[in-house]
Design a protein around this motif. Structure first.
Motif, PDB file in Angstrom:
ATOM      1  N   ASP A   1      13.998  45.567   2.568  1.00 38.88           N
ATOM      2  CA  ASP A   1      14.724  45.722   3.826  1.00 38.88           C
ATOM      3  C   ASP A   1      14.834  44.364   4.523  1.00 38.88           C
ATOM      4  O   ASP A   1      13.957  43.508   4.384  1.00 38.88           O
ATOM      5  CB  ASP A   1      14.007  46.688   4.764  1.00 38.88           C
ATOM      6  CG  ASP A   1      14.198  48.149   4.364  1.00 38.88           C
ATOM      7  OD1 ASP A   1      14.939  48.424   3.398  1.00 38.88           O
ATOM      8  OD2 ASP A   1      13.587  49.017   5.024  1.00 38.88           O
ATOM      9  N   VAL A   2      15.895  44.195   5.298  1.00 39.19           N
ATOM     10  CA  VAL A   2      16.080  42.965   6.072  1.00 39.19           C
ATOM     11  C   VAL A   2      16.060  43.235   7.578  1.00 39.19           C
ATOM     12  O   VAL A   2      16.094  42.306   8.371  1.00 39.19           O
ATOM     13  CB  VAL A   2      17.384  42.233   5.680  1.00 39.19           C
ATOM     14  CG1 VAL A   2      17.291  41.714   4.253  1.00 39.19           C
ATOM     15  CG2 VAL A   2      18.605  43.127   5.852  1.00 39.19           C
ATOM     16  N   ASN A   3      15.993  44.505   7.953  1.00 36.67           N
ATOM     17  CA  ASN A   3      15.927  44.919   9.358  1.00 36.67           C
ATOM     18  C   ASN A   3      14.813  45.943   9.542  1.00 36.67           C
ATOM     19  O   ASN A   3      14.428  46.625   8.590  1.00 36.67           O
ATOM     20  CB  ASN A   3      17.240  45.587   9.797  1.00 36.67           C
ATOM     21  CG  ASN A   3      18.381  44.625   9.942  1.00 36.67           C
ATOM     22  OD1 ASN A   3      18.223  43.528  10.461  1.00 36.67           O
ATOM     23  ND2 ASN A   3      19.556  45.033   9.492  1.00 36.67           N
ATOM     24  N   GLY A   4      14.347  46.065  10.775  1.00 37.79           N
ATOM     25  CA  GLY A   4      13.409  47.125  11.117  1.00 37.79           C
ATOM     26  C   GLY A   4      11.960  46.824  10.776  1.00 37.79           C
ATOM     27  O   GLY A   4      11.610  45.718  10.357  1.00 37.79           O
ATOM     28  N   ALA A   5      11.153  47.850  10.932  1.00 36.44           N
ATOM     29  CA  ALA A   5       9.704  47.714  10.755  1.00 36.44           C
ATOM     30  C   ALA A   5       9.327  47.285   9.342  1.00 36.44           C
ATOM     31  O   ALA A   5       8.326  46.594   9.140  1.00 36.44           O
ATOM     32  CB  ALA A   5       9.016  49.030  11.109  1.00 36.44           C
TER      33      ALA A   5
END
Length: 156
Positions: free
Chosen positions: A95-99
Motif C-alpha cells: 500500500d502507498v496510502n493509509g495505515a
C-alpha cells in the motif's frame, strides 16, 4: 529519519536499506502493471538507461491499492521485465496510502505533499530525490517521465 534509514524489499524478497543508494539521485515511483499509465514503464526505463552511468537509480514500488496490479510481487516484476523491458529494481507490492502504507511512502508524501494533500492519488506518482537524500519534486501520475528530465539533470 532520512530517506536512507528506510528498509525496502525487492520483489524476490531481498531486504535492503535505501542507504545503499546514498549519494545517488533516485526516482521513486508507485506502479501497477494493469494501469492505463503502465506504458510509462518504458519511459522510466529509458531514463534509467540514459542516466544510470551518472548515478541515477529508478525504483519501482508496485501497489494494488487502486486495484490495478497482479496478484503477487514476482508476477508484477516479471510482467514489467517482459512487457516493458524494465531493468530497474522492482519491489514487493505494498500500500502507498493509509495505515498500512509502506513507511517510505509515508515519508515521501510528508516531504512533498501533493496539490490537494498528502495522499497518493493514483499509480505512477513519481518522486525525485537528490544526491543528498532530499525529496526535491513530486510528479503527478499523468506527468510523462520525459518531462522530469530537466529536474533530473539538475540533481545529477
Amino acid at each position: 529519519m532520512s530517506i536512507y534509514d528506510y528498509e525496502v524489499t525487492l520483489a524476490d524478497g531481498t531486504k535492503y536499506k535505501l542507504d545503499k543508494y546514498r549519494g545517488q539521485p533516485m526516482v521513486i515511483v508507485n506502479t501497477a502493471t494493469k494501469c492505463g499509465f503502465a506504458p510509462q514503464f518504458e519511459a522510466l526505463e529509458k531514463i534509467y538507461q540514459e542516466y544510470r552511468e551518472q548515478g541515477l537509480i529508478v525504483l519501482g514500488f508496485p501497489s494494488n491499492q487502486f486495484k490495478q496490479e497482479l496478484g503477487n510481487s514476482k508476477d508484477a516484476a516479471e510482467a514489467c521485465r517482459t512487457t516493458y523491458g524494465v531493468e530497474f529494481p522492482m519491489h514487493e507490492i505494498h500500500d502507498v496510502n493509509g495505515a498500512d502504507a509502506l513507511p517510505l511512502f509515508k515519508f515521501l508524501v510528508n516531504e512533498r505533499p501533493g496539490a490537494v494533500g498528502k495522499a497518493i492519488k493514483w499509480n505512477f506518482t513519481k518522486f525525485l530525490v537528490d544526491r543528498d537524500g532530499n525529496v526535491v519534486e513530486r510528479y503527478a501520475p499523468k506527468t510523462v517521465p520525459d518531462k522530469m528530465k530537466p529536474d533530473i539533470e539538475k540533481v545529477l
